[in-house]
Write a protein that holds these residues in place. Sequence first.
Motif, PDB file in Angstrom:
ATOM      1  N   GLU A   1       0.860  -1.286  -0.145  1.00 47.48           N
ATOM      2  CA  GLU A   1       0.033   0.145   0.104  1.00 47.48           C
ATOM      3  C   GLU A   1       0.986   1.341  -0.016  1.00 47.48           C
ATOM      4  OE1 GLU A   1      -3.569   1.628   0.048  1.00 47.48           O
ATOM      5  OE2 GLU A   1      -3.598  -0.509   0.327  1.00 47.48           O
ATOM      6  N   PRO A   2       0.905   2.288  -0.861  1.00 47.76           N
ATOM      7  CA  PRO A   2       1.508   3.314  -0.894  1.00 47.76           C
ATOM      8  C   PRO A   2       1.717   4.128   0.340  1.00 47.76           C
ATOM      9  CG  PRO A   2       0.157   3.253  -2.840  1.00 47.76           C
ATOM     10  CD  PRO A   2      -0.352   2.007  -1.838  1.00 47.76           C
ATOM     11  N   LYS A   3       3.039   4.466   0.774  1.00 47.49           N
ATOM     12  CA  LYS A   3       3.237   5.076   2.034  1.00 47.49           C
ATOM     13  C   LYS A   3       2.958   4.497   3.024  1.00 47.49           C
ATOM     14  CE  LYS A   3       3.391   9.364  -0.963  1.00 47.49           C
ATOM     15  NZ  LYS A   3       3.050  10.654  -1.144  1.00 47.49           N
ATOM     16  N   THR A   4       2.816   3.171   3.170  1.00 52.37           N
ATOM     17  CA  THR A   4       2.364   2.409   4.478  1.00 52.37           C
ATOM     18  C   THR A   4       3.144   1.242   4.516  1.00 52.37           C
ATOM     19  OG1 THR A   4       0.624   0.987   3.388  1.00 52.37           O
ATOM     20  CG2 THR A   4      -0.040   3.375   4.134  1.00 52.37           C
ATOM     21  N   PRO A   5       3.072   0.454   5.506  1.00 54.80           N
ATOM     22  CA  PRO A   5       3.943  -0.655   5.821  1.00 54.80           C
ATOM     23  C   PRO A   5       2.899  -1.923   5.583  1.00 54.80           C
ATOM     24  CG  PRO A   5       3.220   0.071   8.074  1.00 54.80           C
ATOM     25  CD  PRO A   5       2.740   1.116   7.033  1.00 54.80           C
ATOM     26  N   TYR A   6       1.742  -1.642   4.818  1.00 51.33           N
ATOM     27  CA  TYR A   6       0.614  -2.633   4.694  1.00 51.33           C
ATOM     28  C   TYR A   6       0.655  -3.260   3.217  1.00 51.33           C
ATOM     29  CZ  TYR A   6      -0.884  -0.344   9.003  1.00 51.33           C
ATOM     30  OH  TYR A   6      -0.714   0.094  10.249  1.00 51.33           O
ATOM     31  N   ILE A   7       0.227  -4.377   3.085  1.00 48.39           N
ATOM     32  CA  ILE A   7      -0.340  -5.303   2.001  1.00 48.39           C
ATOM     33  C   ILE A   7      -1.398  -4.379   1.255  1.00 48.39           C
ATOM     34  CG2 ILE A   7      -0.639  -7.226   0.494  1.00 48.39           C
ATOM     35  CD1 ILE A   7       0.902  -8.871   2.896  1.00 48.39           C
ATOM     36  N   SER A   8      -1.454  -4.143   0.204  1.00 47.63           N
ATOM     37  CA  SER A   8      -2.708  -3.387  -0.392  1.00 47.63           C
ATOM     38  C   SER A   8      -3.637  -4.367  -0.918  1.00 47.63           C
ATOM     39  CB  SER A   8      -2.134  -2.381  -1.499  1.00 47.63           C
ATOM     40  OG  SER A   8      -3.335  -2.053  -2.496  1.00 47.63           O
ATOM     41  N   PRO A   9      -4.949  -4.405  -0.440  1.00 49.86           N
ATOM     42  CA  PRO A   9      -5.930  -5.186  -1.085  1.00 49.86           C
ATOM     43  C   PRO A   9      -6.171  -5.195  -2.484  1.00 49.86           C
ATOM     44  CG  PRO A   9      -6.601  -4.188   0.970  1.00 49.86           C
ATOM     45  CD  PRO A   9      -5.495  -3.571   0.842  1.00 49.86           C
ATOM     46  N   LYS A  10      -6.101  -3.439  -2.954  1.00 49.13           N
ATOM     47  CA  LYS A  10      -6.341  -3.388  -4.543  1.00 49.13           C
ATOM     48  C   LYS A  10      -5.207  -4.088  -5.371  1.00 49.13           C
ATOM     49  CE  LYS A  10      -8.740   0.837  -3.772  1.00 49.13           C
ATOM     50  NZ  LYS A  10      -9.113   2.470  -3.822  1.00 49.13           N
ATOM     51  N   ARG A  11      -4.109  -3.865  -4.873  1.00 51.25           N
ATOM     52  CA  ARG A  11      -3.020  -4.399  -5.432  1.00 51.25           C
ATOM     53  C   ARG A  11      -2.837  -6.136  -5.670  1.00 51.25           C
ATOM     54  NH1 ARG A  11       2.309  -0.481  -5.249  1.00 51.25           N
ATOM     55  NH2 ARG A  11       0.895   1.566  -5.602  1.00 51.25           N
TER      56      ARG A  11
ATOM     57  N   PRO B   1      -6.918  -1.258   5.085  1.00 55.47           N
ATOM     58  CA  PRO B   1      -5.646  -2.072   5.248  1.00 55.47           C
ATOM     59  C   PRO B   1      -4.794  -2.429   6.212  1.00 55.47           C
ATOM     60  CG  PRO B   1      -5.788  -0.166   3.383  1.00 55.47           C
ATOM     61  CD  PRO B   1      -6.909  -0.078   4.559  1.00 55.47           C
ATOM     62  N   ALA B   2      -5.214  -1.653   7.271  1.00 51.84           N
ATOM     63  CA  ALA B   2      -4.366  -1.604   8.492  1.00 51.84           C
ATOM     64  C   ALA B   2      -4.937  -2.960   9.622  1.00 51.84           C
ATOM     65  CB  ALA B   2      -4.379  -0.508   9.389  1.00 51.84           C
TER      66      ALA B   2
ATOM     67  N   LEU C   1      -7.027  -8.668   8.142  1.00 51.49           N
ATOM     68  CA  LEU C   1      -6.731  -8.573   6.864  1.00 51.49           C
ATOM     69  C   LEU C   1      -5.524  -8.831   6.426  1.00 51.49           C
ATOM     70  CD1 LEU C   1      -7.684  -8.046   4.000  1.00 51.49           C
ATOM     71  CD2 LEU C   1      -7.548  -5.450   4.299  1.00 51.49           C
ATOM     72  N   GLN C   2      -4.269  -8.227   6.951  1.00 49.78           N
ATOM     73  CA  GLN C   2      -2.894  -8.432   6.589  1.00 49.78           C
ATOM     74  C   GLN C   2      -2.471  -9.761   7.017  1.00 49.78           C
ATOM     75  OE1 GLN C   2      -0.787  -5.874   5.263  1.00 49.78           O
ATOM     76  NE2 GLN C   2      -2.746  -5.087   4.884  1.00 49.78           N
ATOM     77  N   ASP C   3      -2.775 -10.404   8.019  1.00 50.40           N
ATOM     78  CA  ASP C   3      -2.644 -11.902   8.157  1.00 50.40           C
ATOM     79  C   ASP C   3      -3.042 -12.638   7.145  1.00 50.40           C
ATOM     80  OD1 ASP C   3      -1.409 -11.229  10.732  1.00 50.40           O
ATOM     81  OD2 ASP C   3      -3.111 -12.151  11.867  1.00 50.40           O
ATOM     82  N   ARG C   4      -4.444 -12.549   6.282  1.00 49.70           N
ATOM     83  CA  ARG C   4      -4.684 -13.375   5.226  1.00 49.70           C
ATOM     84  C   ARG C   4      -3.943 -12.974   4.110  1.00 49.70           C
ATOM     85  NH1 ARG C   4      -9.099 -16.459   6.108  1.00 49.70           N
ATOM     86  NH2 ARG C   4      -9.237 -17.116   8.452  1.00 49.70           N
ATOM     87  N   LEU C   5      -3.747 -11.614   3.673  1.00 49.40           N
ATOM     88  CA  LEU C   5      -3.206 -11.285   2.706  1.00 49.40           C
ATOM     89  C   LEU C   5      -1.636 -11.843   2.848  1.00 49.40           C
ATOM     90  CD1 LEU C   5      -4.124  -7.480   2.228  1.00 49.40           C
ATOM     91  CD2 LEU C   5      -5.011  -9.786   0.983  1.00 49.40           C
ATOM     92  N   ARG C   6      -0.938 -11.832   3.800  1.00 54.63           N
ATOM     93  CA  ARG C   6       0.274 -12.473   4.024  1.00 54.63           C
ATOM     94  C   ARG C   6       0.350 -13.955   3.675  1.00 54.63           C
ATOM     95  NH1 ARG C   6       1.203  -8.735   7.999  1.00 54.63           N
ATOM     96  NH2 ARG C   6       0.216 -10.089   9.663  1.00 54.63           N
ATOM     97  N   ASP C   7      -0.966 -14.365   4.357  1.00 54.58           N
ATOM     98  CA  ASP C   7      -1.006 -16.066   4.081  1.00 54.58           C
ATOM     99  C   ASP C   7      -1.131 -16.255   2.411  1.00 54.58           C
ATOM    100  OD1 ASP C   7      -0.974 -16.697   6.808  1.00 54.58           O
ATOM    101  OD2 ASP C   7      -3.026 -17.165   6.847  1.00 54.58           O
ATOM    102  N   MET C   8      -1.741 -15.367   1.895  1.00 57.05           N
ATOM    103  CA  MET C   8      -1.868 -15.589   0.506  1.00 57.05           C
ATOM    104  C   MET C   8      -0.692 -15.358  -0.241  1.00 57.05           C
ATOM    105  SD  MET C   8      -5.511 -13.498   0.076  1.00 57.05           S
ATOM    106  CE  MET C   8      -5.660 -13.523  -1.585  1.00 57.05           C
TER     107      MET C   8
END
Length: 132
Positions: free
Chosen positions: A25-35, A61-62, A66-73
């Motif tokens: 996610e731009p300018k954040t430490p998170y994985i972007s759901p959109k991306r 996104p924080a 959600l971040q746990d699941r995106l990291r798993d994916m």
Amino acid sequence: MATAFLVDEQRATRLASSFVASLQEPKTPYISPKRVAQALGVQLSRLAEIAGVHRNTLANPASERLQDRLRDMVRVIMAASELTGDLEQAIYWFRNEPIVTLKRQTAAELVAAGHTEAVMAHLSELVDGANG
């Protein structure tokens, strides 16, 4: 032979790093759901299903869940890409190929149901079988 393996391993590491960076996610430490949705070629509503979260959760996104699941994916896709040697093929496998030993569910379905470790174990068995 060892040199070729090292080059392939370095290429795979660069590919993985590039893929993961493209999901931030731009300018954040998170994985972007959109991306992630774009990388998987799915709508955000389908990504919510795959991630096993409510669609409204994607707006935050924080969200730790959600971040746990995106990291798993991402972890499953990266492991599959190491096995296949191709990120696009790994994404296709993740979304579409039923895993016979796991009740014919796809990796995406299994991750959505919280069975990431079963998918990772399956991939590990494939690697072990390939290494003989």
